[in-house]
Every structure is written in C-alpha cells, then in structure tokens.
Motif scaffolding. Structure first.
Motif, short mmCIF file in Angstrom:
data_model
loop_
_atom_site.label_atom_id
_atom_site.label_comp_id
_atom_site.label_asym_id
_atom_site.label_seq_id
_atom_site.Cartn_x
_atom_site.Cartn_y
_atom_site.Cartn_z
N PHE A 32 -0.60 -2.45 -6.77
CA PHE A 32 -1.84 -3.23 -6.81
C PHE A 32 -3.02 -2.54 -6.14
CE2 PHE A 32 1.68 -6.42 -6.36
CZ PHE A 32 1.74 -6.78 -7.70
N CYS A 33 -2.88 -1.25 -5.81
CA CYS A 33 -4.00 -0.52 -5.22
C CYS A 33 -5.09 -0.33 -6.28
CB CYS A 33 -3.54 0.84 -4.69
SG CYS A 33 -2.40 0.72 -3.30
N ASP A 34 -6.34 -0.54 -5.89
CA ASP A 34 -7.42 -0.46 -6.87
C ASP A 34 -8.51 0.53 -6.47
OD1 ASP A 34 -8.37 -1.88 -4.75
OD2 ASP A 34 -8.87 -3.69 -5.87
N HIS A 54 -6.40 -1.18 -1.06
CA HIS A 54 -6.84 -2.36 -1.78
C HIS A 54 -8.26 -2.69 -1.32
CE1 HIS A 54 -2.41 -2.59 -1.52
NE2 HIS A 54 -2.49 -3.10 -2.76
N ARG A 55 -9.16 -2.81 -2.24
CA ARG A 55 -10.56 -3.03 -1.88
C ARG A 55 -10.75 -4.30 -1.05
NH1 ARG A 55 -13.80 -1.82 -7.56
NH2 ARG A 55 -12.62 0.06 -8.16
N ARG A 80 0.83 -1.20 0.00
CA ARG A 80 0.00 0.00 0.00
C ARG A 80 0.87 1.25 0.00
NH1 ARG A 80 -2.52 3.68 3.51
NH2 ARG A 80 -1.48 2.79 5.34
N TYR A 94 -4.55 -2.73 7.66
CA TYR A 94 -3.36 -3.39 7.13
C TYR A 94 -2.45 -3.95 8.22
CZ TYR A 94 -4.36 -1.78 2.41
OH TYR A 94 -4.94 -1.60 1.18
#
Length: 697
Positions: free
Chosen positions: A39-41, A54-55, A34, A99
């Motif tokens: 890969f953060c969406d 991240h969802r 993060r 997290y």
C-alpha cells in the motif's frame, strides 16, 4: 559540535520515555506494511537510498510533508520525492519515527537529527531530541546547546539551557571552551542577567577578562559594554581599586571612564553611610537573584516559642521576615526541605511536646497538616535520605512524678516518613538514648552525633544503614556536645558548637568516614548551642542559638577552602532552638528575597512585632519579651553586604537587652545592654544542661 555523553537512548513520543508507546499495535502494523512495501504510494529518495512510504502517514507526522503531498503542484501519479542534502541515516530515522513514534538518540546523531526534525517540521521528533539534550546538559556543553537551540528556534530547549548556564556559571566560565566562543550579544545577555548565579561580582569581571583575553585585539573594543554587565557597586572597595580600576583593559580605556567614575562616587558615598543600603535604581549596585534561599522557622525567644519565619538572601546578605508563618509557635523541632516543600517535625510549644508535623509549600505559601509521628518528640534530630525524612531520638516531655522530677527518659527510637504515602514507619532503635543531638546524611547513610541522655552530655556518634536497618557506633567526637549542629559538607561530617556539660562551646570538628577519624577545626567567633546549621553557597552557616547567657541573633559561616569563619548579617530577632533548611530553584524566588522599600526597616519591624504579639498572647503570664533587631546588621555584618569576598573579622559583642525592654533598637545599642539567661531559654532547654536541671523542666 556539542559535547555529549556516549550513550544511546531509545525514547518514544507517546509515553514520555517509558519504553512503551500508546496504540503500539496500530503503529506496529503500519511499520510492517511499510517494510513489506504494501500500500505504499510514494518513495522518498535521499542520495542513492530509497524509502517507500505512505503519504498519509508522513502527512500526519509532519506539516511539511502534508503540504507537499496535498499541493496541486504534486502529481498524484508521481511516486518519487528527492530531498537533496539530507543525510541518509537521518532520513531513515525520521521516517521510522513517523511509523513507530520512537527514535534511537545518541551523541553522534542528535545534532543532525534535531536539525532535520526542525527543518521538516517533525514536531514529535523535535520534542524528543530537545528532551534528550535537556537531560544531557553539562557544564561543558550547555552553552553550545544554548546556541544550537537559538539556531533552530527551539524556545523550550533554549530556556532550559540558559537556566542551566546561569545556575552553574561559576564552573562554566572558568573551564568551558564554549564560553570563549560566545558571541558578544549572547555573552552580555548572560552576564547582565539578574539570575546569574555568582557569589561575588569579582567572578563576573574575571569572566569578562577571560573572554576578552581569548582574542584581545578584536574584543577589547567591547570593554565598555562588557564592564557595564558587572555590578561594580557590589564589589569590595579594595577589589575595585586594585583589580578592576588598574586592569590593563580598563586603566587607559577612556570609554569606560564614566562607569569607573560613577562607581567611585557610589562606593565613597557608601563608605560614609552608617547604615548603607542598596540603590535598586542603579544597575551596577542591584543585587542579583539567589538560586538558593535559607529558611529559618520557629525557635525560642524572650522566654517563649515563636512561629516567625525568616529567609536569608545570600546575594543581598539580608534577612527578610516572611509573612507566611504557621498558626502554632514551636521550638526544638526539625525542618527538612524536599523540593519546594518544607516539613516541620515535632517540637515544643512551652506546654507540650508534639508528634504532629506540618508542611509549608513555598510556592503557594500554604501550610498544611501531614501524618503525625508515632511518638512525641521535642529536641528531635532530623535528616533527609533518598526522599525520606528520618526523625530520631528526642524527648517526650512530662509526666512528672509527685516530687516534680521528670521521669520520662530520652528516646532511643527512630522513625521514617514517606511523603508519597504520607506515612511514618518505626525503624531500628539507636544504640544510645539521645535528645538535643543533630543528624545528617552522607553516602547513603544517616549520622547522628552528640546529644543528652538524661544524665550527661554525649560525645558518641552512630550511623544508620537503611539497607540493613542497623545502627553502628563510630569513633566518638573529641568533645561532649549537646545542642550541637551536625551537617554533611564536602564529603565529611561537621559537628559544631554545643554544650559540653559545663559551658557552651565555640569549637568544631570534622569526621572523615573514609579513615574514621575526627579532626579539629578553627573555632567560631561566638560560642553557641541550639542553633540552626545549613550549607548554602558552598559555605557552612550557623544561625542564632544560645551562648550560655542569652539567645543571640549572630550568624557566621565557614569556608572549608579558606579554613576560616566569617561573620554574616544578623537575623532580625534573637532566637535559639530554631531550625533551618535550604530551598533551591524556587519558581517565585523573588517573594523571599530582599527588596528595598518592601523590606525596609519599618516593614521588617512590623513583621517582627506581629510575631511578638502572637507569642505574647500565647504566654501572657511571662514577663520577658523577644529582643528585636531592626537594622540591616552590625558594621561587621554590613561589611559582607557589599563585600561578597568575605574578610575574617573578630567576634562581636553578643549581649542584648533586658527581658522587660521592648524598645526596638539597633544592634549597636543592644551591645551595651544585658539580658538575663533565665528569660532566654525554655524549661526544656535547661533540662538538657544537667541531670539536676532536668528536674526543673
């Protein structure tokens, strides 16, 4: 705003606060991803701050975000989620928790963070916040935390805050500004609770008046509802007439007149009764539930040891015979309470001295064996320090030499019991041999005073430092005291009663560790030795004992603020060589308190007769019998029953029935009879009186 200590705590969900969370490698990798934006969406935007997330991580942490991100209304192409009104720092902490499963909680952020965790259903964070608030409950903030918990519907925190407020109400209502801000419904709920911890209903009336006087023009109209929360039937008649009935919020208030009239009629009827009792059907006359229970275990009565257990209900001022007695009678033992477990140490059963120890779980009502001491000890002194039980001195008992003289000396040895390992360990010997002494702990040290060394009664005292494993003599008491009661009370060491080598004494003295001096105190009404001693309701209680002629069942208590002794209700059975302890915050406290009907005179008698029958079977050759009281108490004892604000009164007649008289009679009848001293003391108790008497033990 809740008043909380200015501290920061880093707590985690998985470990319960030990500084390490389970699966820390996985969480660490997710946090790194993060921070790197990989890969953060989605992005959570709060004011002008943006937080990549991240969802799936946020969905796993919160049902709110799971619903948001999986809803058909939320486009998979949409990356930004704006949350208006959410403080940026709280948003960052919430996301960090998702997290890392940790949170930095402080007095400044706890209120906002708790509300945010509740609003967005971050249950793990909410749990940590509630635990933080629970750990930091104080007299100043508990009512504020209670209302806050009600606002966010956190039942667990609400329950713990309410429990804290009820237990500490005496300090809270007098000093807390939050008390003055309570809504009427919350105040009435607290004041009407059976668990409200007050030693006198006068304090409840004072609390009502303080709350009303904060805003009298708007609050005095609620006086009828508020006065109904006060148990007026438990007030002393003088307090009711002088303080309540004539109060400016009561005297001319027609709405409260029916309650005042009912109370007057109740108190008048009570005054006519020879043996008054509680009417549990009347809310204004039902005792509240105590937060502390005084246990008295075993002792010597009618020429033999007993196994009887009695409990004292401070709110009802009644003694209750407990059904859960041990299998073996014993006297001249020690008892210590650790949490809800009572440990019984050493003692004497009329034939031998014990090194065995027993444990009574007051929750399950089950007795069990624990590790025995290294040495047999009757007349043992016990104390509790840092979760460890100390057993000191005492008497091993026979063997005798051919002439019949006991040649076993009194003990200097001492040992310590660790309940966690179930193990006794010898510690340094005391400076003097002593049995029939008494011990207590204060400021991280053990004090032991008085006793009998085999030839004379002692006035010496010494203190044990567990850090150095050394005993040090302190200034001696002003009087020799064997069979003394010693206890720590309000920062000092109290030494009460005992045998001075000539007679039982009613004197008492107090030792101040800071200036190393003893000072005399007012005398008890009854001279006594070998009695129970404890502190409960911030008063020092002395229970039963031997007065030089007979065992007694008299109980009195000392109030250090008033500097006076007061009589309390007598026990159900005459006894000496007993031992007492206090158990606090019992989950099933109602099992040990007075309940009209269940603890009627007839049922009390049945419990005592069982104790007598068992004791008689054990020593069938003894012709003497225990003396039993079946009344609620003498007139003086019952005066306290409905008069929690005690009044000092004169000494009571402490004579009792002859040893062969087994009739169950009230104390008023017993007062006209006599009881020979030979049947009320054990052979071992006489051995402590003088060196010549020791040869008969």
């Amino acid at each position: 705003m809740m008043s909380l200590p200015d501290t920061e705590e880093v707590v985690d969900l998985e470990s319960g606060g030990d500084g390490y969370y389970r699966g820390d490698t996985i969480f660490g990798i997710l946090a790194e991803l993060r921070q790197a934006g990989k890969f953060c969406d989605a992005v959570i935007k709060v004011k002008n701050q943006s937080y990549p997330i991240h969802r799936n991580i946020m969905s796993a942490c919160s049902p709110y975000f799971k619903s948001l991100f999986t809803s058909h209304a939320f486009s998979t192409e949409k990356r930004e989620v704006s949350i208006p009104g959410l403080p940026a720092d709280a948003a960052r902490q919430m996301i960090d928790f998702a997290y890392t499963r940790t949170a930095k909680l402080t007095a400044e952020n706890i209120e906002v963070l708790t509300a945010v965790a509740d609003q967005f259903h971050v249950h793990g964070l909410l749990k940590l916040c509630c635990e933080y608030l629970h750990r930091n409950l104080t007299h100043a903030n508990c009512l504020g935390i209670l209302r806050f918990a009600q606002t966010i519907n956190c039942k667990r925190l609400e329950k713990s805050a309410l429990r804290f407020a009820l237990k500490n109400f005496g300090k809270i209502y007098n000093t807390s500004n939050e008390f003055l801000q309570l809504p009427l419904d919350t105040l009435c709920s607290i004041l009407s609770s059976d668990q409200l911890n007050v030693s006198c209903e006068e304090f409840v009336f004072d609390a009502v008046c303080r709350w009303v006087d904060y805003c009298p023009d708007f609050r005095k109209i609620h006086m009828r509802r508020l006065l109904a929360t006060v148990r007026l039937g438990l007030l002393p008649a003088l307090v009711f007439e002088g303080k309540v009935k004539g109060h400016r919020h009561v005297a001319d208030n027609m709405e409260v007149k029916p309650l005042i009239t009912d109370t007057e009629a109740f108190l008048a009827e009570l005054d006519k009764s020879e043996e008054p009792d509680f009417d549990m059907s009347l809310p204004f006359a039902r005792p509240r539930v105590p937060h502390e229970i005084l246990f008295v275990i075993g002792g010597w009565s009618g020429g033999r040891p007993i196994k009887m257990v009695e409990t004292y209900d401070t709110r009802a001022d009644r003694w209750v015979v407990c059904k859960s007695e041990d299998a073996t009678p014993r006297a001249y033992h020690g008892v210590i309470a650790i949490g809800c477990i009572i440990y019984v140490v050493g003692g004497f059963d009329a034939s031998e001295c014990f090194n065995n120890c027993r444990a009574f779980d007051t929750r399950t009502k089950v007795w069990s064996e624990v590790a025995p001491m290294n040495i047999k000890r009757s007349y043992v002194s016990v104390a509790l320090l840092d979760g460890h039980i100390y057993a000191m001195g005492g008497f091993e008992g026979p063997p005798r030499n051919p002439s019949g003289v006991i040649n076993s000396p009194r003990l200097r040895s001492a040992e310590r019991f660790n309940p966690l390992t179930n193990q006794w360990t010898l510690i340094a010997n005391m400076r003097e041999r002593r049995s029939d002494a008494s011990a207590t702990s204060l400021n991280g040290e053990i004090y032991i005073c008085g006793g009998f060394n085999g030839s004379e009664c002692l006035c010496s005292a010494e203190v044990y430092n567990p850090a150095t494993d050394q005993w040090t003599l302190v200034p001696p008491m002003s009087s020799r005291r064997s069979g003394v009661g010693v206890i720590a009370y309000n920062g000092a060491i109290y030494a009460v009663g005992g045998f001075d080598g000539v007679s039982r004494t009613s004197t008492a003295e107090r030792y101040s560790p800071s200036d190393r001096t003893w000072s005399n105190l007012p005398e008890m009404y009854n001279a006594r030795s070998n009695f129970g001693i404890e502190v409960i309701d911030d008063m020092l209680f002395v229970i039963g004992g031997f007065n030089g002629e007979t065992t007694i069942y008299n109980v009195e208590c000392f109030d250090t603020q008033a500097g006076e002794w007061y009589n309390a209700t007598d026990m159900n059975l005459y006894k000496s060589a007993l031992s007492a302890c206090v158990v606090r915050d019992l989950p099933d406290v109602r099992d040990y308190v007075y309940k009209k009907g269940e603890n009627s005179s007839q049922q009390q008698t049945t419990g005592v007769q069982t104790a007598v029958a068992t004791s008689s079977a054990r020593t069938a050759t003894t012709n003497t019998s225990p003396v039993i009281s079946t009344s609620a108490g003498t007139g003086t004892g019952m005066s306290r029953l409905f008069t929690p604000a005690l009044t000092a009164i004169g000494p009571r007649n402490t004579s009792s029935v002859t040893g062969s008289d087994m009739r169950l009679t009230s104390p008023n009848v017993l007062a006209s009879r006599s009881f020979s001293s030979s049947s009320s003391t054990s052979p071992l108790s006489r051995s402590a009186s003088s060196s010549s008497a020791a040869t008969q033990a």
